[in-house]
Design a protein around this motif. Structure first.
Motif, PDB file in Angstrom:
ATOM      1  N   THR A  22      -4.440   3.771  -2.724  1.00  0.00           N
ATOM      2  CA  THR A  22      -5.660   4.581  -2.685  1.00  0.00           C
ATOM      3  C   THR A  22      -6.667   4.105  -1.654  1.00  0.00           C
ATOM      4  O   THR A  22      -7.363   4.921  -1.062  1.00  0.00           O
ATOM      5  CB  THR A  22      -6.335   4.614  -4.073  1.00  0.00           C
ATOM      6  N   ARG A  23      -6.739   2.828  -1.411  1.00  0.00           N
ATOM      7  CA  ARG A  23      -7.729   2.317  -0.451  1.00  0.00           C
ATOM      8  C   ARG A  23      -7.366   2.643   0.990  1.00  0.00           C
ATOM      9  O   ARG A  23      -8.208   3.054   1.774  1.00  0.00           O
ATOM     10  CB  ARG A  23      -7.903   0.813  -0.611  1.00  0.00           C
ATOM     11  N   SER A  24      -6.106   2.424   1.342  1.00  0.00           N
ATOM     12  CA  SER A  24      -5.698   2.612   2.739  1.00  0.00           C
ATOM     13  C   SER A  24      -5.057   3.974   2.999  1.00  0.00           C
ATOM     14  O   SER A  24      -4.972   4.398   4.140  1.00  0.00           O
ATOM     15  CB  SER A  24      -4.703   1.515   3.142  1.00  0.00           C
TER      16      SER A  24
END
Length: 74
Positions: A22-24
């Motif tokens: 989800t972050r990258s």
């Protein structure tokens, strides 16, 4: 819902979902649904619910089919 095939034409099943960071936004795995009998014979990675996971790094091409490199998953 795309059909997953190897570059040699072996059918693996269909894409049910995609797991990503989800972050990258990095794509990690495809969750395979409707696996073929050929796929069942291979000892592929599975998630907690028993669904077969195909590493997204094995994907060669996406079009009418999702083409994967079989060597990269076995």
């Amino acid at each position: 819902g795309k059909t997953v095939v190897s570059k040699t034409g072996k059918k693996f099943g269909d894409v049910g979902d995609i797991i990503y960071e989800t972050r990258s936004g990095e794509l990690i795995h495809m969750v395979l649904i409707n696996p073929t009998s050929y796929t069942d014979k291979l000892e592929l990675e599975k998630d907690k619910s028993g669904s077969i996971l195909i590493p997204f790094s094995a994907v060669i091409a996406i079009g009418d089919y999702m083409v994967i490199s079989e060597e990269d998953i076995i």
